[in-house]
Design a protein around this motif. Structure first.
Motif, PDB file in Angstrom:
ATOM      1  N   ALA A   1      -2.667  -2.694   5.898  1.00 14.41           N
ATOM      2  CA  ALA A   1      -1.823  -1.998   6.869  1.00 14.41           C
ATOM      3  C   ALA A   1      -0.336  -2.208   6.550  1.00 14.41           C
ATOM      4  CB  ALA A   1      -2.137  -2.493   8.278  1.00 14.41           C
ATOM      5  N   GLU A   2       0.021  -3.429   6.175  1.00 13.54           N
ATOM      6  CA  GLU A   2       1.417  -3.723   5.857  1.00 13.54           C
ATOM      7  C   GLU A   2       1.858  -2.978   4.599  1.00 13.54           C
ATOM      8  OE1 GLU A   2       4.282  -7.611   4.996  1.00 13.54           O
ATOM      9  OE2 GLU A   2       2.276  -7.869   5.835  1.00 13.54           O
ATOM     10  N   GLU A  27      -5.116  -6.601   7.451  1.00  9.38           N
ATOM     11  CA  GLU A  27      -3.706  -6.729   7.785  1.00  9.38           C
ATOM     12  C   GLU A  27      -2.821  -6.474   6.562  1.00  9.38           C
ATOM     13  OE1 GLU A  27      -3.710 -10.656   9.292  1.00  9.38           O
ATOM     14  OE2 GLU A  27      -4.845 -10.125  11.098  1.00  9.38           O
ATOM     15  N   GLU A  57       0.602  -0.171   3.398  1.00  9.29           N
ATOM     16  CA  GLU A  57       0.682   1.263   3.659  1.00  9.29           C
ATOM     17  C   GLU A  57       1.931   1.627   4.454  1.00  9.29           C
ATOM     18  OE1 GLU A  57      -0.863   3.662   2.330  1.00  9.29           O
ATOM     19  OE2 GLU A  57      -2.252   2.390   1.236  1.00  9.29           O
ATOM     20  N   ARG A  58       2.371   0.746   5.330  1.00  5.81           N
ATOM     21  CA  ARG A  58       3.623   1.013   6.052  1.00  5.81           C
ATOM     22  C   ARG A  58       4.798   1.080   5.076  1.00  5.81           C
ATOM     23  NH1 ARG A  58       1.275  -2.337  10.121  1.00  5.81           N
ATOM     24  NH2 ARG A  58       2.220  -4.206   9.225  1.00  5.81           N
ATOM     25  N   ALA A  59       4.803   0.176   4.102  1.00  8.19           N
ATOM     26  CA  ALA A  59       5.880   0.164   3.110  1.00  8.19           C
ATOM     27  C   ALA A  59       5.813   1.408   2.224  1.00  8.19           C
ATOM     28  CB  ALA A  59       5.795  -1.102   2.262  1.00  8.19           C
ATOM     29  N   ALA A  61       4.528   4.341   3.009  1.00 11.10           N
ATOM     30  CA  ALA A  61       4.897   5.513   3.814  1.00 11.10           C
ATOM     31  C   ALA A  61       6.405   5.636   3.979  1.00 11.10           C
ATOM     32  CB  ALA A  61       4.216   5.433   5.177  1.00 11.10           C
ATOM     33  N   ALA A  62       7.109   4.509   3.925  1.00  9.82           N
ATOM     34  CA  ALA A  62       8.560   4.523   4.106  1.00  9.82           C
ATOM     35  C   ALA A  62       9.303   4.873   2.813  1.00  9.82           C
ATOM     36  CB  ALA A  62       9.034   3.164   4.617  1.00  9.82           C
TER      37      ALA A  62
END
Length: 207
Positions: A85-86, A82, A88-90, A92-93
């Motif tokens: 994933a969190e 988890e 990598e989202r940051a 990617a943004a």
């Protein structure tokens, strides 16, 4: 002719709604168990303790995992999965290749605030969880290497030995998690990763 009734028809059937509710309850219990284990470690926590604190039966708790060891492994894997994933989202943004390393390290710092030194000590002292930790540390080092290479290709970082820089970051992450670096510097985890991000960006900058 007399109608007959199959006795199997009399058994209660689990509806889709009931299965979803049961799955949701298990997910919530696993999340609560994760919070306890990450906060307090797992060596001194028993399944009896967890069942009492979660307000469920031991049978329900064992439906999450057949043993305490399996529950600990599930919690440890979930924490890293988890968190990754969190993070990598940051990343990617973030459009700026220079800042992606800073965002990545800040995400690691945020994830680390979810667990205590007690959990870290238990994790590295128990071989099955230590293996999970080592794999994720290697993944983190590899990811930093990728981010450095991306910056070099974009022309914002100078060409360096990315593998060496990534391993230095991995060592620093471990030192922060163990508390060694924080005790020596008096920094918080967030401050330590902010400083590490500054050092990397300044040292890698092509300008």
């Amino acid at each position: 002719m007399t109608a007959t009734t199959d006795s199997r028809d009399r058994r209660p059937r689990r509806t889709t709604r009931r299965r979803v509710a049961d799955a949701g309850r298990k997910e919530e219990l696993l999340r609560q168990a994760e919070d306890i284990i990450l906060s307090e470690g797992f060596t001194a926590v028993t399944m009896d303790d967890l069942a009492q604190r979660l307000g469920c039966s031991k049978a329900t708790l064992y439906s999450l995992a057949p043993t305490k060891e399996q529950l600990v492994l599930a919690v440890t894997r979930a924490f890293f999965r988890e968190s990754a994933a969190e993070i990598e989202r940051a990343v990617a943004a973030e459009p700026d290749p220079r800042q992606r390393i800073r965002v990545y390290l800040a995400g690691v710092g945020t994830a680390m605030r979810r667990h205590s030194h007690a959990f870290y000590d238990d994790m590295v002292g128990y071989e099955p969880t230590a293996r999970i930790y080592r794999r994720n540390s290697e993944t983190a080092a590899s990811r930093v290497h990728e981010l450095i290479d991306d910056g070099v290709r974009a022309g914002v970082f100078r060409a360096v030995n990315g593998q060496f820089a990534a391993q230095v970051v991995a060592v620093a992450i471990d030192s922060v998690q163990s508390g060694t670096l924080l005790d020596a510097t008096g920094l918080t985890a967030g401050d330590a990763f902010s400083e590490l991000g500054d050092l990397l960006i300044d040292g890698l900058s092509s300008a």
